[in-house]
Motif scaffolding. Structure first.
Motif, PDB file in Angstrom:
ATOM      1  N   GLY A 384       0.741  -1.019  -0.008  1.00 44.49           N
ATOM      2  CA  GLY A 384      -0.132   0.209  -0.171  1.00 44.49           C
ATOM      3  C   GLY A 384       1.069   1.260  -0.239  1.00 44.49           C
ATOM      4  O   GLY A 384       1.944   1.027   1.017  1.00 44.49           O
ATOM      5  N   ILE A 385       0.744   2.191  -0.798  1.00 44.05           N
ATOM      6  CA  ILE A 385       1.153   3.713  -1.028  1.00 44.05           C
ATOM      7  C   ILE A 385       0.830   4.244   0.093  1.00 44.05           C
ATOM      8  O   ILE A 385      -0.033   4.814   0.005  1.00 44.05           O
ATOM      9  N   LEU A 386       1.271   4.871   0.942  1.00 42.19           N
ATOM     10  CA  LEU A 386       0.828   5.639   2.281  1.00 42.19           C
ATOM     11  C   LEU A 386       1.620   7.394   2.125  1.00 42.19           C
ATOM     12  O   LEU A 386       2.398   7.235   1.873  1.00 42.19           O
ATOM     13  N   PRO A 387       1.037   8.336   2.795  1.00 40.47           N
ATOM     14  CA  PRO A 387       1.542   9.808   3.004  1.00 40.47           C
ATOM     15  C   PRO A 387       2.507   9.293   3.776  1.00 40.47           C
ATOM     16  O   PRO A 387       2.274   8.195   4.918  1.00 40.47           O
ATOM     17  N   PRO A 388       4.202   9.453   3.961  1.00 46.60           N
ATOM     18  CA  PRO A 388       5.125   9.645   5.150  1.00 46.60           C
ATOM     19  C   PRO A 388       4.857   9.281   6.535  1.00 46.60           C
ATOM     20  O   PRO A 388       4.793   8.828   7.108  1.00 46.60           O
ATOM     21  N   ASP A 389       2.639   9.895   6.845  1.00 47.38           N
ATOM     22  CA  ASP A 389       3.186  10.539   7.864  1.00 47.38           C
ATOM     23  C   ASP A 389       1.234  10.095   8.292  1.00 47.38           C
ATOM     24  O   ASP A 389       1.015  10.094   9.307  1.00 47.38           O
ATOM     25  N   ALA A 390       1.873   9.167   7.516  1.00 45.49           N
ATOM     26  CA  ALA A 390      -0.055   7.460   7.706  1.00 45.49           C
ATOM     27  C   ALA A 390       0.027   7.540   9.150  1.00 45.49           C
ATOM     28  O   ALA A 390       0.865   7.642  10.062  1.00 45.49           O
ATOM     29  N   THR A 391      -0.533   7.904   9.235  1.00 44.98           N
ATOM     30  CA  THR A 391      -2.069   6.763  10.991  1.00 44.98           C
ATOM     31  C   THR A 391      -1.398   6.024  11.222  1.00 44.98           C
ATOM     32  O   THR A 391      -1.627   5.189  10.067  1.00 44.98           O
ATOM     33  N   ASP A 392      -2.098   5.130  12.293  1.00 43.62           N
ATOM     34  CA  ASP A 392      -1.795   3.544  13.124  1.00 43.62           C
ATOM     35  C   ASP A 392      -3.036   3.230  11.968  1.00 43.62           C
ATOM     36  O   ASP A 392      -2.832   1.690  11.538  1.00 43.62           O
ATOM     37  N   GLU A 393      -4.281   3.932  12.130  1.00 40.74           N
ATOM     38  CA  GLU A 393      -5.144   3.631  10.934  1.00 40.74           C
ATOM     39  C   GLU A 393      -4.972   2.759  10.036  1.00 40.74           C
ATOM     40  O   GLU A 393      -5.695   2.195   9.527  1.00 40.74           O
ATOM     41  N   GLN A 394      -4.815   3.803   9.447  1.00 45.06           N
ATOM     42  CA  GLN A 394      -3.739   4.064   7.828  1.00 45.06           C
ATOM     43  C   GLN A 394      -3.649   2.804   7.034  1.00 45.06           C
ATOM     44  O   GLN A 394      -3.216   1.926   7.045  1.00 45.06           O
ATOM     45  N   VAL A 395      -2.380   2.039   8.394  1.00 44.23           N
ATOM     46  CA  VAL A 395      -1.132   1.560   7.986  1.00 44.23           C
ATOM     47  C   VAL A 395      -2.153   0.169   8.775  1.00 44.23           C
ATOM     48  O   VAL A 395      -2.024  -0.413   7.607  1.00 44.23           O
ATOM     49  N   ALA A 396      -2.442   0.165   8.943  1.00 43.69           N
ATOM     50  CA  ALA A 396      -3.295  -0.889   9.541  1.00 43.69           C
ATOM     51  C   ALA A 396      -4.578  -1.655   8.485  1.00 43.69           C
ATOM     52  O   ALA A 396      -4.748  -2.752   8.177  1.00 43.69           O
ATOM     53  N   ALA A 397      -5.473  -0.250   8.179  1.00 39.14           N
ATOM     54  CA  ALA A 397      -5.851  -1.021   7.086  1.00 39.14           C
ATOM     55  C   ALA A 397      -5.465  -1.387   5.803  1.00 39.14           C
ATOM     56  O   ALA A 397      -5.534  -1.926   5.145  1.00 39.14           O
ATOM     57  N   ALA A 398      -3.984  -0.625   5.213  1.00 37.01           N
ATOM     58  CA  ALA A 398      -3.437  -1.076   4.191  1.00 37.01           C
ATOM     59  C   ALA A 398      -2.374  -2.600   4.528  1.00 37.01           C
ATOM     60  O   ALA A 398      -2.497  -2.556   3.662  1.00 37.01           O
ATOM     61  N   ARG A 399      -2.289  -3.245   5.699  1.00 38.55           N
ATOM     62  CA  ARG A 399      -2.157  -4.305   5.506  1.00 38.55           C
ATOM     63  C   ARG A 399      -3.115  -5.481   5.802  1.00 38.55           C
ATOM     64  O   ARG A 399      -2.253  -6.210   5.299  1.00 38.55           O
ATOM     65  N   VAL A 400      -4.587  -5.001   5.631  1.00 34.65           N
ATOM     66  CA  VAL A 400      -5.433  -5.762   6.018  1.00 34.65           C
ATOM     67  C   VAL A 400      -5.814  -6.439   4.825  1.00 34.65           C
ATOM     68  O   VAL A 400      -5.089  -7.787   4.205  1.00 34.65           O
ATOM     69  N   ALA A 401      -4.920  -5.943   3.431  1.00 36.00           N
ATOM     70  CA  ALA A 401      -5.505  -6.794   2.123  1.00 36.00           C
ATOM     71  C   ALA A 401      -3.903  -7.207   2.339  1.00 36.00           C
ATOM     72  O   ALA A 401      -3.656  -8.081   0.848  1.00 36.00           O
ATOM     73  N   THR A 402      -2.282  -6.476   2.041  1.00 33.28           N
ATOM     74  CA  THR A 402      -1.337  -6.836   1.814  1.00 33.28           C
ATOM     75  C   THR A 402      -1.093  -8.323   2.734  1.00 33.28           C
ATOM     76  O   THR A 402      -0.693  -9.083   2.096  1.00 33.28           O
ATOM     77  N   ASP A 403      -1.944  -8.463   3.835  1.00 36.14           N
ATOM     78  CA  ASP A 403      -1.314  -9.492   4.294  1.00 36.14           C
ATOM     79  C   ASP A 403      -2.113 -10.790   4.066  1.00 36.14           C
ATOM     80  O   ASP A 403      -1.739 -11.654   3.897  1.00 36.14           O
ATOM     81  N   ALA A 404      -3.600 -10.774   3.507  1.00 33.24           N
ATOM     82  CA  ALA A 404      -4.095 -11.646   2.551  1.00 33.24           C
ATOM     83  C   ALA A 404      -3.607 -12.170   1.966  1.00 33.24           C
ATOM     84  O   ALA A 404      -3.354 -13.512   1.553  1.00 33.24           O
ATOM     85  N   ALA A 405      -2.543 -11.176   1.057  1.00 35.02           N
ATOM     86  CA  ALA A 405      -1.768 -11.622  -0.002  1.00 35.02           C
ATOM     87  C   ALA A 405      -0.892 -12.113  -0.217  1.00 35.02           C
ATOM     88  O   ALA A 405      -0.231 -13.167  -0.396  1.00 35.02           O
ATOM     89  N   LEU A 406      -0.263 -11.760   0.922  1.00 32.01           N
ATOM     90  CA  LEU A 406       1.103 -12.547   1.952  1.00 32.01           C
ATOM     91  C   LEU A 406       0.892 -13.895   2.349  1.00 32.01           C
ATOM     92  O   LEU A 406       2.230 -14.314   2.172  1.00 32.01           O
ATOM     93  N   ALA A 407      -0.238 -13.274   2.541  1.00 26.11           N
ATOM     94  CA  ALA A 407      -0.606 -14.987   2.873  1.00 26.11           C
ATOM     95  C   ALA A 407      -0.913 -16.320   2.158  1.00 26.11           C
ATOM     96  O   ALA A 407      -0.512 -17.740   2.271  1.00 26.11           O
ATOM     97  N   PHE A 408      -0.563 -16.252   0.837  1.00 26.03           N
ATOM     98  CA  PHE A 408      -0.362 -16.976  -0.570  1.00 26.03           C
ATOM     99  C   PHE A 408       1.534 -17.339  -0.440  1.00 26.03           C
ATOM    100  O   PHE A 408       2.025 -18.029  -1.289  1.00 26.03           O
TER     101      PHE A 408
END
Ligand SMILES: Cc1cc2nc3c(=O)[nH]c(=O)nc-3n(C[C@H](O)[C@H](O)[C@H](O)COP(=O)(O)OP(=O)(O)OC[C@H]3O[C@@H](n4cnc5c(N)ncnc54)[C@H](O)[C@@H]3O)c2cc1C
Length: 460
Positions: A384-408
């Motif tokens: 996920g491509i986030l601004p440098p000052d992304a909040t913890d919530e934005q980071v967590a939201a980005a991780r949901v889908a990338t983690d699902a992909a990385l599970a494979f």
């Protein structure tokens, strides 16, 4: 009564530290005249700057031989000063104080008998490709010309010819390495075998490699280029790419990149970079399932020189925060590809890269090098491509889908893992591999002098 000499102890040890550092720089300058560069010189600025940005250093040493490297190592270790080794400077970890050994002067490329090539530990891959071009030879390595031979090779090396000849470490035949004790060793399959094994993927944890000897291969008759697609049917592109690569010969190499729309002028959608050791007609025939998709917008395929396949790197770390990761995909199943697709199909701009593996990469036994995930059919990087000052919530939201992909995926590729720590080490190396690396480390660097980005501590 208050302390009449507040902070005296810490100020004295600070002063002692400064004196020690000054005397090390003086000693290095005396032992290696003309090789030591301090603040205010271009060599100092270049040596303390890597892709991640400029860092702190006392001095930058530019040795011109393995013996000079050994001198620099001995002086720094006897004074207990941190050491950083620099090859092409494309590492992700800024220099953190002490002495930098910059291998810029050790960048020669020398052809030997039997297709063997001696390459200095500070050479860049573009220079290697250019030097080998007149001999119609190439070395399987990365896709970027100014990346260093040192960092890329010691971490594995995934590049244009990975399916044809494997990783860069798979065609490494010998290294000349300066150990923490300042010894110059030759490691290969016949001598210092465990050290040679560890250096083929264990990173800069075991010494300074001053010379690599690779087995080059003919790269005549290379054809390649790119194919672009619009975003109307990314699923069809992913599936056709998977099928094309599964059916294709080892001589077919490719990377599929799916970019979001970051700027209005930048085209979004899948882009295929491809190369074949073969003819253009053969390449078009192999790619037919992709070329016949209605979403194709551009096809540019033509004969190409290996050196011209290597790109220039961007000027520095991009001004955004990437949240996600990478891993080897053993099975590019429909289910896996659909989950990758869902990672793209959301509000957070996400980039996805699939580098085709299999072929020669997968025929290397899992324990032959520290890169153990040899069943990978592709290396996935999803961020996920986030601004440098992304909040913890934005980071967590980005991780949901990338983690699902990385599970494979299984494992991680160290050269694409920009965060460092025990968690990352455990993801990069299976437990028996990591234990073996720690045992080698205890043998060759018991004092833990070389604390490379993915730091492997010695076994106790
Ligand atoms: C733009 C870009 C493109 C990339 N493309 C690819 C790619 O296609 N394929 C791929 O596999 N990787 C790729 N990488 C990742 C790259 O392999 C790593 O970042 C690698 O560490 C860079 O090596 P370097 O020598 O340029 O970096 P440096 O910063 O000079 O070195 C990185 C680390 O390696 C160690 N090191 C380097 N040289 C030596 C040596 N001679 N002896 C001992 N230790 C040493 C040191 O610990 C050092 O801290 C890319 C990176 C970037 C930034």
């Amino acid at each position: 009564m208050g302390d009449p000499w507040p902070d005296l102890g810490s100020r004295m040890s600070e002063a002692a530290g400064t004196l020690t550092r000054m005397s090390i720089v003086t000693e290095l300058s005396e032992r290696l005249p003309g090789r030591v560069h301090g603040p205010g010189t271009p060599e100092f600025d270049a040596g303390r700057t890597v892709f991640a940005g400029p860092g702190e250093a006392e001095a930058v040493v530019r040795p011109s031989s393995a013996d000079e490297v050994a001198t620099a190592v001995r002086v720094a270790t006897s004074a207990g000063v941190p050491l950083t080794v620099r090859s092409g400077g494309h590492g992700s970890d800024p220099v953190a104080g002490g002495i930098v050994i910059d291998l810029a002067e050790l960048s020669g490329v020398e052809l030997a008998d039997g297709g063997l090539v001696h390459v200095g530990g500070g050479a860049h891959w573009g220079d290697v490709a250019s030097a080998l071009a007149p001999h119609s030879l190439g070395i399987t390595s990365g896709d970027t010309g100014d990346v260093g031979v040192g960092g890329l090779a010691l971490g594995g090396g995934i590049g244009w010819l990975a399916r044809t000849h494997g990783l860069t470490v798979d065609i490494l035949r010998e290294v000349e390495v300066v150990t923490a004790a300042g010894e110059v060793l030759i490691a290969n399959d016949a001598q210092h075998r465990e050290l040679f094994w560890a250096l083929r993927g264990g990173g800069g944890n075991f010494g300074v490699v001053t010379r690599f000897t690779f087995e080059a291969a003919p790269v005549d008759g290379l054809v390649g280029g790119h194919v672009r697609f619009d975003q109307s049917d990314v699923r069809a592109v992913l599936r056709a790419w998977r099928d094309v690569m599964a059916a294709g010969p080892d001589e077919l190499n490719s990377t599929l990149l799916v970019m979001p729309q970051l700027m209005p002028e930048m085209p979004a959608g899948p882009q295929l970079a491809v190369a074949l050791l073969g003819s253009e007609a053969e390449l078009r025939r192999l790619l037919e399932p992709l070329l016949s998709l209605p979403s194709v917008t551009e096809v540019a395929l033509a004969p190409v020189a290996y050196a011209d396949l290597l790109e220039e790197s961007p000027p520095g770390k991009p001004p955004f925060r990437l949240v996600g990761g990478n891993g080897f995909v053993p099975d590019l199943s429909d289910e896996a590809l659909d989950v990758f697709l869902r990672a793209l199909d959301r509000e957070i701009p996400t980039m996805l890269m699939l580098r085709a593996l299999g072929g020669a990469f997968s025929r290397v036994p899992a324990d032959a090098t520290p890169i153990a995930h040899r069943d990978g059919q592709a290396l996935l990087a999803v961020n996920g491509i986030l601004p440098p000052d992304a909040t913890d919530e934005q980071v967590a939201a980005a991780r949901v889908a990338t983690d699902a992909a990385l599970a494979f995926t299984s494992g991680e590729y160290s050269n694409f893992t920009p965060d460092f720590g025990e968690e990352q080490l455990a993801a990069i190396f299976p437990p028996p591999t990591l234990e073996r690396l720690r045992r080698v480390k205890a043998e060759v660097d018991p004092g833990d002098v070389f604390r490379a980005s993915h730091h492997i501590a010695p076994a106790r």
